[in-house]
Design a protein around this motif. Structure first.
Motif, PDB file in Angstrom:
ATOM      1  N   ASN A 178      -4.729   9.632   6.321  1.00 27.49           N
ATOM      2  CA  ASN A 178      -4.317   9.571   4.918  1.00 27.49           C
ATOM      3  C   ASN A 178      -2.786   9.606   4.809  1.00 27.49           C
ATOM      4  N   ASP A 179      -2.153  10.493   5.579  1.00 23.74           N
ATOM      5  CA  ASP A 179      -0.691  10.584   5.593  1.00 23.74           C
ATOM      6  C   ASP A 179      -0.080   9.256   6.041  1.00 23.74           C
ATOM      7  N   LYS A 180      -0.661   8.667   7.081  1.00 22.24           N
ATOM      8  CA  LYS A 180      -0.155   7.408   7.617  1.00 22.24           C
ATOM      9  C   LYS A 180      -0.299   6.297   6.571  1.00 22.24           C
ATOM     10  N   ALA A 181      -1.423   6.242   5.894  1.00 28.00           N
ATOM     11  CA  ALA A 181      -1.658   5.229   4.860  1.00 28.00           C
ATOM     12  C   ALA A 181      -0.646   5.373   3.725  1.00 28.00           C
ATOM     13  N   GLN A 182      -0.348   6.615   3.351  1.00 24.44           N
ATOM     14  CA  GLN A 182       0.626   6.852   2.280  1.00 24.44           C
ATOM     15  C   GLN A 182       2.024   6.387   2.693  1.00 24.44           C
ATOM     16  N   LYS A 183       2.377   6.582   3.966  1.00 21.33           N
ATOM     17  CA  LYS A 183       3.696   6.163   4.444  1.00 21.33           C
ATOM     18  C   LYS A 183       3.786   4.641   4.537  1.00 21.33           C
ATOM     19  N   GLU A 184       2.707   4.008   5.035  1.00 23.22           N
ATOM     20  CA  GLU A 184       2.711   2.556   5.215  1.00 23.22           C
ATOM     21  C   GLU A 184       2.690   1.810   3.883  1.00 23.22           C
TER      22      GLU A 184
END
Length: 157
Positions: free
Chosen positions: A58-64
């Motif tokens: 989820n964190d990665k998706a928010q950053k991308e």
């Protein structure tokens, strides 16, 4: 006579508390006095695998893709986005079943004062890690899903 009446009230109220314990306290933290968003980074130390992997995705998706809705677009502990804190606090009931270093805490509550669709039953799976209860997963008995099984649209390495 008033002390006798109060004693009777306390003796009725206390047996329900017997179902709650340290594992329930780990869950209660997310509901009262105010609901807290489980995926918030500041609460990560309260979780363990497998759900921490979803939080990382989820964190990665928010950053991308910061302008898009990420994997967790609702409050997992509520199985909802909207709620009335006063109603939730008043109706919250926690029961726990502990087996060694694992526990299941069932949280039953209403999101709003009225409406059959406001009732929720959530099962929190916990593991004891270094002497502390950590949340491993959350399952909605109401909507039949498990947090760790939710997909995440972020690209994987």
């Amino acid at each position: 006579m008033k002390p006798i009446v109060l004693a009777a009230v306390f003796s009725i109220a206390l047996p329900g508390a017997a179902f709650a314990g340290p594992a329930s306290n780990a869950v209660k933290f997310f509901y009262v006095p105010a609901v807290k968003f489980e995926a918030d980074a500041k609460y990560r130390d309260r979780f363990t695998e497998p759900v921490t992997k979803l939080f990382e995705a989820n964190d990665k998706a928010q950053k991308e893709k910061p302008d898009e809705v990420s994997c967790i677009d609702f409050d997992p502990g509520l199985d909802a986005q909207d709620f009335d804190q006063k109603t939730l606090s008043k109706t919250l009931k926690l029961t726990e079943a502990v087996t060694g270093d694992t526990a299941e805490v069932t949280a039953s509550f209403n999101l709003f004062p009225e409406g059959d669709d406001s009732k929720r039953e959530m099962v929190w799976s916990l593991k004891k890690v270094d002497g502390k209860w950590k949340i491993a997963d959350i399952t909605s008995k109401t909507s039949d899903w498990k947090l760790s099984a939710l997909g995440c649209g972020a690209s994987t390495e």
